[in-house]
Design a protein around this motif. Structure first.
Motif, mmCIF file in Angstrom:
data_model
loop_
_atom_site.group_PDB
_atom_site.id
_atom_site.type_symbol
_atom_site.label_atom_id
_atom_site.label_comp_id
_atom_site.label_asym_id
_atom_site.label_seq_id
_atom_site.Cartn_x
_atom_site.Cartn_y
_atom_site.Cartn_z
ATOM 1 N N LEU A 79 -38.680 4.125 3.579
ATOM 2 C CA LEU A 79 -37.411 3.498 3.936
ATOM 3 C C LEU A 79 -36.393 3.661 2.816
ATOM 4 N N TYR A 80 -36.833 3.529 1.575
ATOM 5 C CA TYR A 80 -35.970 3.720 0.403
ATOM 6 C C TYR A 80 -35.261 5.073 0.489
ATOM 7 N N LYS A 81 -36.048 6.108 0.759
ATOM 8 C CA LYS A 81 -35.470 7.448 0.865
ATOM 9 C C LYS A 81 -34.478 7.539 2.013
ATOM 10 N N GLU A 82 -34.880 7.085 3.193
ATOM 11 C CA GLU A 82 -34.043 7.287 4.372
ATOM 12 C C GLU A 82 -32.765 6.451 4.325
ATOM 13 N N LEU A 83 -32.826 5.277 3.732
ATOM 14 C CA LEU A 83 -31.603 4.493 3.566
ATOM 15 C C LEU A 83 -30.625 5.223 2.646
ATOM 16 N N ASP A 84 -31.161 5.864 1.604
ATOM 17 C CA ASP A 84 -30.272 6.588 0.703
ATOM 18 C C ASP A 84 -29.718 7.835 1.369
ATOM 19 N N VAL A 85 -30.517 8.487 2.202
ATOM 20 C CA VAL A 85 -29.999 9.636 2.953
ATOM 21 C C VAL A 85 -28.783 9.196 3.777
ATOM 22 N N CYS A 86 -28.907 8.060 4.457
ATOM 23 C CA CYS A 86 -27.789 7.546 5.251
ATOM 24 C C CYS A 86 -26.585 7.256 4.363
#
Length: 235
Positions: A79-86
């Motif tokens: 989730l950490y990664k995907e939130l930053d992608v967004c």
């Protein structure tokens, strides 16, 4: 240690500051420990960001992400990664988040300050050693973008070598200076290089890490209480 070797080669070639130590996804440099965000150096996300901001897409309204990883992978790290992608692709901040979890799977819905809805579907259910399967789609008033080819369900390799085995040997070299590294390792080394080339990135990454850590904690809190929570509730 292997990635440090590749970073040292780039440091020497491009005359970057020496003495930086790369360990996992952190870089020790100038008395600071910098949490790296390697996906920001991955070509597919760079191109998605370009599409959002160069006028190709108009009126972005939604981002949909699916990410399936091997069993035992931390949902929080995913989730950490995907939130930053967004956040990075949209150049926007998360203002509200809601998460629903069931064992090794989760579904997160986040809204940015500009009103873009991001849905992030995560699962840590693949067999050990299986490459991750992920897809990032952006829907806009004008245009749609995706980091995978149309109708592609799993990531493709550049070269397939068929032998007597029913499973082909695959190769995917994505960087002309870092042959032999996989996509994740290449992006980690390139991210470390970017930090060494631009001192401001170190502080920017440290601040981004604080924000993302708070958002992941807020997501866990939301999963526990079953409510949407605003980013301000992380304080």
């Amino acid at each position: 240690m292997e990635l440090q070797k590749y970073l040292d080669l780039l440091v020497e070639k491009y005359d970057l500051p020496r003495g930086a130590a790369l360990s996992g996804k952190t870089l020790a440099v100038g008395g600071k420990t910098v949490p790296l965000l390697p996906w920001r150096s991955e070509r597919r996300f760079i191109e998605l960001k370009n599409l959002v901001h160069d006028g190709t897409l108009e009126g972005v309204s939604a981002v949909r992400i699916s990410h399936i990883a091997p069993k035992g992978t931390s949902l929080d790290e995913m989730l950490y990664k995907e939130l930053d992608v967004c956040r990075w692709v949209l150049d926007d901040e998360i203002k509200e988040i809601a998460t629903f979890r069931n064992g090794a799977t989760s579904n997160t819905v986040a809204e940015t300050k500009s009103g873009v809805i991001c849905t992030i579907e995560l699962a840590a259910t693949l067999a050990a050693g299986t490459p991750i399967v992920d897809k990032h789609e952006i829907t806009a008033r004008v245009g749609v973008a995706c980091d995978r080819a149309v109708d592609t369900q799993v990531p493709q390799s550049s070269t397939y070598f068929y032998t007597d085995s029913p499973t082909p040997v695959t190769y995917t070299d994505v960087d002309f200076e870092l042959y032999g590294l996989n996509v994740s390792d290449v992006s980690t080394v390139r991210c470390a290089q970017a930090v060494l080339a631009d001192e401001a990135l170190a502080d920017a990454f440290i601040e981004a890490d604080k924000t993302l850590t708070a958002l992941v904690a807020l997501s866990a809190k939301s999963a526990g209480c079953g409510e949407n929570l605003k980013a301000g509730d992380a304080q």
